[in-house]
Motif scaffolding. Sequence first.
Motif, short mmCIF file in Angstrom:
data_model
loop_
_atom_site.label_atom_id
_atom_site.label_comp_id
_atom_site.label_asym_id
_atom_site.label_seq_id
_atom_site.Cartn_x
_atom_site.Cartn_y
_atom_site.Cartn_z
N SER A 48 60.73 88.79 -22.08
CA SER A 48 60.42 88.21 -21.05
C SER A 48 60.21 88.91 -19.75
O SER A 48 59.45 88.89 -18.85
CB SER A 48 61.65 87.46 -20.61
OG SER A 48 62.38 86.91 -19.46
N ILE A 49 60.62 90.11 -19.59
CA ILE A 49 60.47 90.65 -18.75
C ILE A 49 59.26 91.02 -18.49
O ILE A 49 58.49 91.76 -17.91
CB ILE A 49 61.27 92.14 -18.30
CG1 ILE A 49 62.70 91.64 -17.86
CG2 ILE A 49 60.94 93.31 -17.33
CD1 ILE A 49 63.75 92.43 -17.79
N SER A 50 58.41 91.67 -19.53
CA SER A 50 57.46 92.38 -19.57
C SER A 50 56.61 91.24 -19.51
O SER A 50 55.37 90.92 -19.30
CB SER A 50 56.89 92.38 -21.67
OG SER A 50 55.61 92.91 -21.89
N GLU A 51 56.05 89.87 -20.05
CA GLU A 51 55.41 88.60 -19.86
C GLU A 51 55.63 88.61 -18.32
O GLU A 51 54.20 88.11 -17.68
CB GLU A 51 55.65 87.47 -20.61
CG GLU A 51 55.71 87.54 -22.06
CD GLU A 51 56.21 86.89 -23.23
OE1 GLU A 51 56.79 86.33 -22.24
OE2 GLU A 51 56.51 86.49 -23.81
N GLU A 52 56.91 88.08 -17.82
CA GLU A 52 56.37 88.33 -16.46
C GLU A 52 55.52 88.92 -15.41
O GLU A 52 55.19 89.01 -14.54
CB GLU A 52 58.18 88.06 -15.60
CG GLU A 52 58.45 87.46 -14.50
CD GLU A 52 59.87 87.87 -14.08
OE1 GLU A 52 60.12 87.68 -12.35
OE2 GLU A 52 60.71 87.36 -14.53
N ALA A 60 53.34 97.63 -8.97
CA ALA A 60 53.82 96.79 -9.79
C ALA A 60 55.08 96.90 -10.22
O ALA A 60 54.24 97.30 -11.30
CB ALA A 60 53.93 95.44 -9.63
N ARG A 61 56.42 96.57 -10.89
CA ARG A 61 57.35 97.71 -11.76
C ARG A 61 58.18 96.34 -11.54
O ARG A 61 58.53 96.56 -10.57
CB ARG A 61 57.78 99.06 -11.39
CG ARG A 61 56.39 100.10 -11.46
CD ARG A 61 56.01 100.49 -13.07
NE ARG A 61 55.54 101.44 -13.28
CZ ARG A 61 54.37 101.55 -13.72
NH1 ARG A 61 53.46 100.52 -14.25
NH2 ARG A 61 53.11 102.43 -14.02
N ALA A 62 58.91 96.60 -12.74
CA ALA A 62 60.19 96.00 -12.29
C ALA A 62 60.77 96.37 -11.53
O ALA A 62 60.76 98.15 -12.30
CB ALA A 62 60.37 95.22 -13.95
N ASP A 66 65.94 93.13 -11.24
CA ASP A 66 65.89 92.78 -12.56
C ASP A 66 65.53 92.89 -13.98
O ASP A 66 66.68 91.44 -14.87
CB ASP A 66 64.20 92.41 -12.67
CG ASP A 66 63.36 92.08 -11.45
OD1 ASP A 66 64.01 91.31 -10.34
OD2 ASP A 66 62.62 92.43 -10.78
N VAL A 67 65.81 94.63 -14.56
CA VAL A 67 66.22 94.17 -15.55
C VAL A 67 67.72 93.96 -15.93
O VAL A 67 67.33 93.42 -16.62
CB VAL A 67 66.16 95.67 -16.09
CG1 VAL A 67 66.45 95.75 -17.96
CG2 VAL A 67 64.21 95.34 -15.90
N ASN A 68 68.83 94.65 -15.03
CA ASN A 68 69.73 93.90 -15.50
C ASN A 68 70.14 92.99 -15.43
O ASN A 68 71.33 92.27 -15.85
CB ASN A 68 70.87 95.06 -14.45
CG ASN A 68 70.65 96.51 -14.32
OD1 ASN A 68 70.98 97.39 -15.71
ND2 ASN A 68 70.94 97.13 -13.19
N ASP A 69 69.97 91.88 -14.82
CA ASP A 69 69.81 90.87 -14.19
C ASP A 69 69.70 90.05 -15.50
O ASP A 69 70.45 88.71 -16.04
CB ASP A 69 68.98 90.38 -13.01
CG ASP A 69 69.95 90.61 -11.87
OD1 ASP A 69 71.24 90.78 -12.05
OD2 ASP A 69 69.20 90.02 -11.01
#
Length: 88
Positions: A48-52, A60-62, A66-69
């Motif tokens: 999901s994070i990868s697709e977002e 731009a990086r996550a 965002d990852v923890n959430d």
Amino acid sequence: MTELPAGSPDFPELRGFLQHHYDVQLQTFSNTFNFRDGTHQFATVAQSISEEYANSDAYARAKVKDVNDGFEAANNPLADETGEKESL
């Protein structure tokens, strides 16, 4: 699992190795079985994070938040989007 024959009593190192080999096989099987659901949840969050962020520019990086959430949401299905637990 294929059961290996017992080693010769004249070769205690082989017997010890075979016992240790069996114990490791059993533990690997148990870990794979017991952690399959959590591993799937984490893989789903990572996808999901990868697709977002797939169409983001190179800078731009996550954010760590965002990852923890994402992982918190996967780990706690009763939490709402703010991270608070929903009352039942």
